[in-house]
Design a protein around this motif. Structure first.
Motif, PDB file in Angstrom:
ATOM      1  N   THR A  22       0.817  -1.214   0.000  1.00  0.00           N
ATOM      2  CA  THR A  22       0.000   0.000   0.000  1.00  0.00           C
ATOM      3  C   THR A  22       0.851   1.265   0.000  1.00  0.00           C
ATOM      4  O   THR A  22       0.564   2.209  -0.738  1.00  0.00           O
ATOM      5  N   THR A  23       1.908   1.289   0.813  1.00  0.00           N
ATOM      6  CA  THR A  23       2.717   2.504   0.883  1.00  0.00           C
ATOM      7  C   THR A  23       3.464   2.749  -0.419  1.00  0.00           C
ATOM      8  O   THR A  23       3.531   3.887  -0.900  1.00  0.00           O
ATOM      9  N   ALA A  24       4.015   1.706  -1.000  1.00  0.00           N
ATOM     10  CA  ALA A  24       4.710   1.863  -2.280  1.00  0.00           C
ATOM     11  C   ALA A  24       3.761   2.398  -3.343  1.00  0.00           C
ATOM     12  O   ALA A  24       4.118   3.288  -4.135  1.00  0.00           O
ATOM     13  N   ASN A  25       2.539   1.868  -3.369  1.00  0.00           N
ATOM     14  CA  ASN A  25       1.563   2.339  -4.352  1.00  0.00           C
ATOM     15  C   ASN A  25       1.177   3.794  -4.085  1.00  0.00           C
ATOM     16  O   ASN A  25       1.030   4.596  -5.014  1.00  0.00           O
ATOM     17  N   MET A  26       0.994   4.150  -2.816  1.00  0.00           N
ATOM     18  CA  MET A  26       0.628   5.514  -2.478  1.00  0.00           C
ATOM     19  C   MET A  26       1.707   6.508  -2.902  1.00  0.00           C
ATOM     20  O   MET A  26       1.411   7.564  -3.482  1.00  0.00           O
ATOM     21  N   LEU A  27       2.971   6.181  -2.626  1.00  0.00           N
ATOM     22  CA  LEU A  27       4.065   7.084  -2.971  1.00  0.00           C
ATOM     23  C   LEU A  27       4.161   7.273  -4.486  1.00  0.00           C
ATOM     24  O   LEU A  27       4.344   8.393  -4.973  1.00  0.00           O
ATOM     25  N   SER A  28       4.026   6.178  -5.234  1.00  0.00           N
ATOM     26  CA  SER A  28       4.109   6.273  -6.692  1.00  0.00           C
ATOM     27  C   SER A  28       2.973   7.116  -7.264  1.00  0.00           C
ATOM     28  O   SER A  28       3.189   7.982  -8.121  1.00  0.00           O
ATOM     29  N   THR A  29       1.760   6.862  -6.786  1.00  0.00           N
ATOM     30  CA  THR A  29       0.606   7.593  -7.299  1.00  0.00           C
ATOM     31  C   THR A  29       0.676   9.074  -6.937  1.00  0.00           C
ATOM     32  O   THR A  29       0.311   9.942  -7.737  1.00  0.00           O
ATOM     33  N   THR A  30       1.155   9.379  -5.731  1.00  0.00           N
ATOM     34  CA  THR A  30       1.282  10.773  -5.314  1.00  0.00           C
ATOM     35  C   THR A  30       2.260  11.526  -6.202  1.00  0.00           C
ATOM     36  O   THR A  30       2.006  12.666  -6.610  1.00  0.00           O
ATOM     37  N   VAL A  31       3.382  10.889  -6.539  1.00  0.00           N
ATOM     38  CA  VAL A  31       4.349  11.519  -7.437  1.00  0.00           C
ATOM     39  C   VAL A  31       3.749  11.691  -8.829  1.00  0.00           C
ATOM     40  O   VAL A  31       3.932  12.734  -9.478  1.00  0.00           O
ATOM     41  N   LEU A  32       3.016  10.691  -9.303  1.00  0.00           N
ATOM     42  CA  LEU A  32       2.375  10.806 -10.609  1.00  0.00           C
ATOM     43  C   LEU A  32       1.419  12.004 -10.639  1.00  0.00           C
ATOM     44  O   LEU A  32       1.416  12.783 -11.606  1.00  0.00           O
ATOM     45  N   LEU A  33       0.623  12.179  -9.595  1.00  0.00           N
ATOM     46  CA  LEU A  33      -0.309  13.305  -9.552  1.00  0.00           C
ATOM     47  C   LEU A  33       0.439  14.632  -9.520  1.00  0.00           C
ATOM     48  O   LEU A  33      -0.004  15.623 -10.117  1.00  0.00           O
ATOM     49  N   LEU A  34       1.570  14.669  -8.846  1.00  0.00           N
ATOM     50  CA  LEU A  34       2.371  15.888  -8.828  1.00  0.00           C
ATOM     51  C   LEU A  34       2.909  16.209 -10.220  1.00  0.00           C
ATOM     52  O   LEU A  34       2.876  17.367 -10.659  1.00  0.00           O
ATOM     53  N   VAL A  35       3.377  15.193 -10.911  1.00  0.00           N
ATOM     54  CA  VAL A  35       3.907  15.411 -12.264  1.00  0.00           C
ATOM     55  C   VAL A  35       2.787  15.795 -13.233  1.00  0.00           C
ATOM     56  O   VAL A  35       2.980  16.620 -14.133  1.00  0.00           O
TER      57      VAL A  35
END
Length: 249
Positions: free
Chosen positions: A95-108
């Motif tokens: 869950t944490t790995a997925n959250m971090l990746s998705t958060t960065v994607l939304l920032l980009v």
């Protein structure tokens, strides 16, 4: 305290193991989950035996000491520690790995927020909370009904499986105005960490990791841009990016 060389394999096993929690897993996905579960059980059972023989200053060693104080049967105590270690790995890593990746994607994908977060790091928590609502790492939570009940006009029988569509709840217009718009300034509210007795004990750590990641990105890099659209794993319950290739903008 796990060997760093083991982490890539544990990550891959975790990805496979959680297929069993998918909404409608295929036979091949369940087979992958069974194989991964067996290997994880062997790994963590061996780990518990190693830490019992040579305890150290690490969570598993401390769990063994705690379990021994509650359970006189060493085999049962070791099994309890095994389940706890496995659960912590699965619950935290996937869950944490997925959250971090998705958060960065939304920032980009929302470059206007790069400058805003860099100028005012106080906006980071709101960005993380909105990312958790907008695209949570877990979109489905499954539960088994403990008793017959009536939920919002729907009859649920004891022992029936109930699938809670968290992703849909996060886009409920009755709860969130303009729910399909990514807006880090909106009033926070989501079920990404569940609730009640099931509330995620790791929520503060996951939030802290996301806050640190975003602050470091916007503080140390001029900006990132997508090299090409990312691909997603064929999942419903656990959202997971297969790749996130970026370039310096």
């Amino acid at each position: 305290g796990l060997p760093s060389a083991d982490l890539p394999r544990l990550r891959d096993l975790t990805h496979d193991q959680v297929f069993t929690q998918e909404l409608l897993p295929s036979a091949s996905q369940l087979a992958l989950s069974d194989t991964a579960t067996a290997e994880l059980r062997s790994y963590f059972t061996d780990l518990v035996h190693q830490r019992r023989a040579r305890p150290g200053d690490d969570p598993v060693s401390r769990w063994i000491a705690t379990w021994d104080a509650m359970e006189p049967d060493r085999d049962k105590a070791d099994e309890g520690v095994y389940f706890l270690a496995l659960f912590v790995l699965l619950a935290a890593l996937e869950t944490t790995a997925n959250m971090l990746s998705t958060t960065v994607l939304l920032l980009v994908e929302h470059p206007e927020w790069w400058e805003k977060l860099a100028a005012d790091p106080g906006l980071v928590p709101g960005f993380v909370e909105e990312a958790l609502r907008y695209d949570a790492p877990t979109h489905v939570i499954s539960r088994v009904a403990a008793a017959d009940c009536l939920l919002d006009g729907v009859e649920i029988r004891k022992d029936e499986m109930v699938h809670l569509m968290v992703g849909a709840a996060h886009r409920d217009p009755a709860r969130h105005s303009d729910p399909d718009r990514f807006d880090p300034l909106r009033t926070p509210g989501h079920l990404a960490f569940s609730g009640g007795i099931h509330y995620c004990l790791g929520a503060p750590l996951a939030r802290m990791e996301a806050h640190v990641l975003l602050r470091q990105l916007v503080g140390r890099l001029p900006r990132l841009a997508l090299a090409h659209p990312p691909s997603w794993a064929p999942r419903v319950a656990f959202r997971r990016l297969l790749n996130l290739d970026v370039t310096l903008a």
